[in-house]
Motif scaffolding. Structure first.
Motif, PDB file in Angstrom:
ATOM      1  N   ASN A 494       0.859  -1.174   0.000  1.00  0.00           N
ATOM      2  CA  ASN A 494       0.000   0.000   0.000  1.00  0.00           C
ATOM      3  C   ASN A 494       0.899   1.229   0.000  1.00  0.00           C
ATOM      4  O   ASN A 494       1.741   1.361   0.877  1.00  0.00           O
ATOM      5  N   ARG A 495       0.739   2.082  -0.980  1.00  0.00           N
ATOM      6  CA  ARG A 495       1.725   3.134  -1.178  1.00  0.00           C
ATOM      7  C   ARG A 495       1.275   4.484  -0.626  1.00  0.00           C
ATOM      8  O   ARG A 495       1.752   5.525  -1.057  1.00  0.00           O
ATOM      9  N   ARG A 496       0.422   4.448   0.363  1.00  0.00           N
ATOM     10  CA  ARG A 496      -0.096   5.717   0.851  1.00  0.00           C
ATOM     11  C   ARG A 496       0.939   6.532   1.597  1.00  0.00           C
ATOM     12  O   ARG A 496       0.806   7.742   1.729  1.00  0.00           O
ATOM     13  N   VAL A 498       4.125   6.839   0.767  1.00  0.00           N
ATOM     14  CA  VAL A 498       5.242   7.223  -0.097  1.00  0.00           C
ATOM     15  C   VAL A 498       5.181   8.728  -0.304  1.00  0.00           C
ATOM     16  O   VAL A 498       4.172   9.276  -0.724  1.00  0.00           O
ATOM     17  N   ASP A 500       5.863  12.576  -1.691  1.00  0.00           N
ATOM     18  CA  ASP A 500       5.891  13.204  -3.015  1.00  0.00           C
ATOM     19  C   ASP A 500       7.188  13.957  -3.263  1.00  0.00           C
ATOM     20  O   ASP A 500       7.418  14.467  -4.353  1.00  0.00           O
TER      21      ASP A 500
ATOM     22  N   VAL B 115      -6.458  11.038   2.371  1.00  0.00           N
ATOM     23  CA  VAL B 115      -5.141  11.365   1.819  1.00  0.00           C
ATOM     24  C   VAL B 115      -5.258  12.480   0.786  1.00  0.00           C
ATOM     25  O   VAL B 115      -4.500  13.445   0.819  1.00  0.00           O
ATOM     26  N   LYS B 124      -2.350  15.154  -0.557  1.00  0.00           N
ATOM     27  CA  LYS B 124      -1.258  14.561  -1.340  1.00  0.00           C
ATOM     28  C   LYS B 124      -1.811  13.409  -2.143  1.00  0.00           C
ATOM     29  O   LYS B 124      -2.942  12.987  -1.941  1.00  0.00           O
ATOM     30  N   SER B 125      -1.017  12.908  -3.060  1.00  0.00           N
ATOM     31  CA  SER B 125      -1.493  11.858  -3.962  1.00  0.00           C
ATOM     32  C   SER B 125      -1.592  10.537  -3.230  1.00  0.00           C
ATOM     33  O   SER B 125      -0.796  10.244  -2.341  1.00  0.00           O
ATOM     34  N   TYR B 126      -2.550   9.734  -3.629  1.00  0.00           N
ATOM     35  CA  TYR B 126      -2.669   8.372  -3.086  1.00  0.00           C
ATOM     36  C   TYR B 126      -2.000   7.445  -4.088  1.00  0.00           C
ATOM     37  O   TYR B 126      -2.514   7.248  -5.191  1.00  0.00           O
ATOM     38  N   GLY B 127      -0.853   6.886  -3.687  1.00  0.00           N
ATOM     39  CA  GLY B 127      -0.084   6.067  -4.617  1.00  0.00           C
ATOM     40  C   GLY B 127      -0.680   4.683  -4.786  1.00  0.00           C
ATOM     41  O   GLY B 127      -1.161   4.064  -3.843  1.00  0.00           O
TER      42      GLY B 127
END
Lengths: 870, 177
Positions: A494-496, A498, A500, B115, B124-127
């Protein structure tokens, strides 16, 4: 008028209007719905294609080589069309029906791109005549299934030649072509004054070499003990590993062997010039960057290269395309690696210019090939799409000309892939911590003390993908190059979490984490395959204290057969023009001029430079360790598939009717193949095959060899052996044999076969001797020819039921498509009603060269084949 | 008396034919166009997510702007199915002849919005990564003019009384950077 009359009139007027409006709206709605649907289908097919490419690249050892890469891309193209046919419910149709609406497919690779589109196939005179003769003699019909004899200028779909992201620049004495890539790797080729330039490497700003320690952004880079898991000889082992030029080399501590895999076969290496256990890839990566930076700095015309110096192939300026700023300025004053650097901006411009130009031509020309009535044009791609293309391995597909109601569909799809073996991006490096969990480098846990960085190692992300091999029992086993590791749930699964932010900003001042990351990035990038990679032949550059001090650099270049090496010295710094050069006069070293030396023996050679006033003294020791004796070169470097120049003797042989069974005498003249090429089929002393070569094509000049009936069947092997013996040049060769015999013992089957209903058939027995040769041809891509080819091997088929039956006797061949085929030429029936049949195929003889053959020049490629001597 | 009743009926019919019928027709067309708009916007939004590999606040806000430009209000659901390969890896590492099964777990709208559109925090972006799935469903929450006009004649009751909805889903093609 009464109210009801007014109402009726109103309805009469309004109802048709509203009906027409409703119909029009519905048509527009349906058109847009269909457009969305087609967009989704195109996206889905493009994603399938790029996934196929991804799977093939990191599951194949050979994907790094240009021809295997083309096969991977062909597979991706097939996947694309299969997926399109499925999505459009056209499963029963062939590709041609879809190709009419697909003007081009573009594959964006690391340092160039392929375009898949139609072209006109132009044959030379020899090929046209050979094919006409082949068809007239009963061969396969032309590609379109018709009977036309005009085989030239046929429209075919295929990959156009690879186009690099190149741009030519002319500035003062510098006339160079710079090839860019998806990252900051450049290749500079051309001339600066009289000096020929061939330099490549990564452009890095903040890399330093002080007191023999390389630092990047303040982090010391050293050699490491890098290990990966692999299945070898049926056992799973964790071994030291080093990737050089796209190939992974392993050192097996239990056997002391160094090996690599090619075509899934283990190949032991005995003459490597680098250490596998101490993996210094990262050190050499940054060393190469320092070399390149110094080289650019020492050549002002190159250092001051500007975008306004860019010219096209005719020498016309491209200033209007690329603006006006210095390309390498940030290398010395700034951070050239940054995404927002001017160098990166120019790189994107060059890629966009090249792709856009060639793609526009390909799509416009498509109007000459497609049967659709649409006028195909290149759509305008948006800036963020160009940004996506220029920073990732991508595939661009176009679909035009399909009617969708109110208009004609004109769409495209861009799908990128960032998990493949082609390109090591900054995001491709994962950090494995000591708890066997791997993290994205931008995982916040790595920076806030939650994770223990001590003992962490950086890995390329594809090394966490599953691979397979067979164990000693022949059962397929699965493994991971990085075993026992699981993905972090905060940054991998889950990449939440990470961030920017930029990686370089996050790593700034983190010490050990930055060192681990930059070491891994350098290691993986340095190990990537480069077509013009000469990294194996450069020496270390040694001390480099200050820019103005007297310095001596040395580059080593080996000749094709690695029988000698040339050392070229470059003296730079204050007093370079008047410096005095000296060297140790030792055996094996020959001076050509002050800065060029020839070495004919392995060893260490020391060169010294002293300034004219005697205040500065520097020296350089060059280690030459890759000169081979010719015997070793032939034994270890000549590989199946390599081209050899072989002089064919002048002979002619007549195959009589009573031998071949054919009605006419057939004459085979060796001079018909006097200029034909030959390739290595075997170079194997372990099994006793020696060095055996095979003609690249049929030697009968398209006439073929006819075999018929029992005579043809029985004599097939001896005829093929006799033909092969005509091609034996006794100066270089021992004997010749037919293709399909046992390579170590090329003798015919002695026995006759019995019939099912008893009695001697009079026909030689069948055999399976052909399998070794056919497997070898398949493994090394030697199958392709424009005709079927005989194998010196027999087969038969028999049936017997209720007292009746037959024997059918065949001579084996392999077809144009590479599949094995039985050519039945004699049938014996129970009631003695025998039948004879004539079959035709080409001949490719195999020649065994003498064991003491020497290679005097060449590199084994088709344009520069090995030249042999005794 | 009879004539009066007929006149009243005629007047009523005339009003219906001359005013209500065209109004209903145009309202239906407006609903159709709004439906197409939200389908296109949803398709574009999902496509940008799967290509970029992340749900960015900018894309999300742009998507909301597009769908609300139809004049209606919508309920947006975003569901992410996250691929977890760790169970499969552990199975294979235990038994080398077996390919373990991967699992998916669900991330719901509120977790995504925490997020990309947090209350009081920095968006921010949700990856996402290659292999994840993303689904976007929207339904209108207001009564459109066409619904209101139809309600004169019949009323639809129940929990879901939306007239416009769409759902799009796709697999993420590239891990977000």
């Amino acid at each position: 008028m009464k109210l009801q009359g007014l109402a009726v009139m109103f309805i009469i007027i309004i109802l048709p209007i509203s009906m027409v409006l409703a119909s029009y709206t519905e048509t527009r709605v349906e058109t847009l719905r269909l457009q969305i649907s087609y967009d989704e289908k195109l996206d889905s097919a493009t994603a399938d294609a790029i996934s196929a490419f991804q799977i093939n690249t990191y599951n194949g050892d050979e994907s790094i080589f240009a021809n295997y890469k083309m096969e991977d891309i062909q597979a991706a193209v097939s996947t694309f069309y299969n997926s399109m046919r499925t999505n459009f419910s056209m499963g029963g149709y062939n590709n041609r029906d879809i190709e009419d609406f697909v003007p081009a497919l573009v594959f964006i690779m690391y340092d160039g791109y392929y375009i898949y589109s139609p072209y006109q196939n132009t044959w030379d005179e020899e090929t046209i005549n050979e094919t006409k003769r082949f068809v007239q003699n009963g061969g396969m019909a032309s590609y379109d299934g018709g009977t036309t004899t005009d085989y030239n200028r046929e429209s075919l779909y295929g990959l156009k030649p690879y186009v690099y992201y190149s741009c030519r620049y002319v500035n003062g004495s510098a006339d160079v072509v710079i090839t860019y890539a998806l990252d900051n790797y450049v290749s500079i080729k051309g001339k600066i004054g009289n000096e020929v330039v061939d330099k490549s490497g990564y452009l890095l700003s903040d890399v330093q070499l002080n007191n023999n320690i390389i630092t990047y952004r303040g982090n010391a880079i050293t050699a490491e003990n890098y290990r990966e898991t692999v299945i070898v000889d049926g056992q799973i082992k964790n071994l030291p590993c080093r990737k050089i030029n796209g190939t992974k080399y392993y050192y097996d501590e239990s056997t002391g062997q160094t090996f690599h895999f090619f075509n899934n076969q283990k190949t032991v290496d005995t003459l490597l010039t680098f250490d596998v256990v101490q993996n210094s890839n990262a050190v050499e990566y940054y060393q190469q960057a320092i070399e390149l930076k110094n080289y650019i700095n020492s050549h002002p015309d190159l250092k001051n290269l500007s975008t306004r110096n860019a010219v096209d192939e005719d020498g016309n300026s491209l200033e209007n395309e690329f603006g006006n700023y210095d390309i390498f300025e940030e290398l010395f004053d700034g951070t050239i690696e940054d995404e927002d650097s001017l160098f990166n901006s120019h790189r994107l411009d060059v890629i966009k210019y090249s792709v856009e130009r060639n793609l526009s031509v390909a799509i416009t020309n498509y109007n000459n090939y497609s049967t659709a009535t649409t006028n195909f044009q290149m759509p305008q791609l948006k800036d963020y799409e160009w940004d996506q293309i220029s920073n990732n391995i991508s595939m661009i597909s176009f679909l035009q000309g399909l009617p969708i109601g109110a208009k004609i569909y004109n769409g495209y799809s861009i799908v990128s892939n960032n998990k493949n073996a082609e390109y090591v991006s900054e995001d491709s490096i994962y950090i494995l911590t000591s708890d066997n969990v791997y993290h994205n480098v931008k995982d916040s846990d790595l920076y806030d003390g939650s994770e223990n960085i001590s003992g962490a190692v950086g890995y390329y992300n594809i090394n966490f993908e599953r691979k397979s091999a067979y164990d000693t029992s022949g059962i397929r086993n699965y493994y991971y190059p990085v075993e026992n590791a699981t993905g972090c749930y905060n940054s991998i699964v889950n990449r939440r979490d990470v961030s920017d932010d930029k990686i370089s900003d996050m790593l700034n001042g983190t010490g050990e984490l930055a060192r681990v990351y930059y070491t891994a990035l350098g290691r993986e990038r340095y190990g990537q395959y480069r077509a013009s990679n000469n990294t194996n032949y450069t020496t270390s550059i040694g001390d480099d204290v200050t820019e103005n001090d007297l310095k001596i650099n040395a580059t080593v270049t080996y000749n094709d057969i690695q029988s000698e090496a040339t050392v070229t010295l470059t003296i730079t710094g204050d007093g370079a023009d008047t410096a005095i050069i000296s060297y140790d006069n030792v055996p094996g070293l020959e001076r050509i001029n002050d800065t060029t030396y020839r070495c004919t023996q392995n060893g260490q050679y020391t060169f010294r430079v002293q300034s004219a006033d005697g205040t500065q003294n520097v020296s350089r020791t060059v280690n030459i360790n890759a000169i081979y004796s010719n015997e070793d070169f032939v034994k270890y470097n000549v590989k199946p598939g390599d081209y050899i120049r072989y002089e064919v003797p002048s002979n002619a042989i007549s195959i009589l009717s009573n031998e071949s069974g054919y009605e006419n005498t057939q004459v085979i003249n060796t001079q018909n193949y006097s200029s034909g090429s030959w390739q290595v089929l075997y170079n194997d002393t372990e099994h006793g095959y020696g060095l055996q070569i095979i003609s690249t094509r049929d030697v009968t000049n398209g006439n073929g060899l006819y075999l018929r009936g029992q005579s043809g069947y029985n004599n097939s092997v001896s005829i093929l052996n006799t033909i092969a013996s005509q091609f034996v040049n006794s100066t270089y060769a021992e004997w010749g044999r037919g293709l399909g015999l046992n390579p170590a013992n090329p003798v015919d089957t002695p026995n006759n076969a019995e019939l099912l209903w008893g009695g001697d058939s009079g026909c030689k027995d069948y055999d399976s001797n052909y399998t070794q040769d056919l497997t070898q041809l398949r493994s090394y891509g030697l199958l392709r020819d424009s005709t079927d080819v005989w194998l010196a091997s027999r087969n038969y088929d028999a049936q017997f039921e209720n007292g009746e039956g037959y024997h059918r006797w065949s001579v084996r061949a392999f077809s144009i498509s590479g599949t094995e085929e039985d050519k039945m030429i004699f049938e014996q029936n129970y009631n003695d009603s025998n039948q004879e049949k004539t079959e035709r195929a080409g001949v490719r003889p195999v020649i065994k060269l003498r064991d003491n053959i020497r290679i005097v020049s060449g590199d084994g490629t088709i344009s520069n084949p090995y030249v042999i001597s005794m | 008396m009879g004539d009066t009743v007929i006149v009243i009926i005629v007047i009523a019919l005339s009003v219906v034919l001359m005013f209500v019928f065209p109004l209903m027709t145009m309202a239906d067309r407006t609903d159709d166009i709004a439906q197409l708009t939200i389908e296109t916007a949803t398709s574009d939004f999902v496509n940008s997510i799967v290509v970029k590999g992340k749900i960015t606040p900018e894309d999300y806000q742009s998507f909301l702007q597009t769908i609300t430009s139809t004049g209606n209000t919508y309920d947006v659901e975003i569901e992410v199915q996250v691929l977890d390969e760790n169970p499969g890896k552990k199975t294979t590492q235990t038994d080398r002849t077996t390919i373990g099964e991967n699992e998916y777990y669900i991330i719901t709208t509120s977790q995504v919005l925490d997020v990309i559109d947090p209350d009081g925090g920095t968006p921010k972006s949700y990856g996402l990564k290659e292999g994840d799935f993303v689904f976007v469903r929207i339904k209108n929450t207001n009564q459109t003019l066409a619904q209101q006009l139809k309600n004169f004649f019949y009323t639809v009751v129940g929990n879901d009384t939306y007239s416009q909805s769409t759902e799009k889903g796709a697999m993420v093609k590239a891990t977000g950077k």
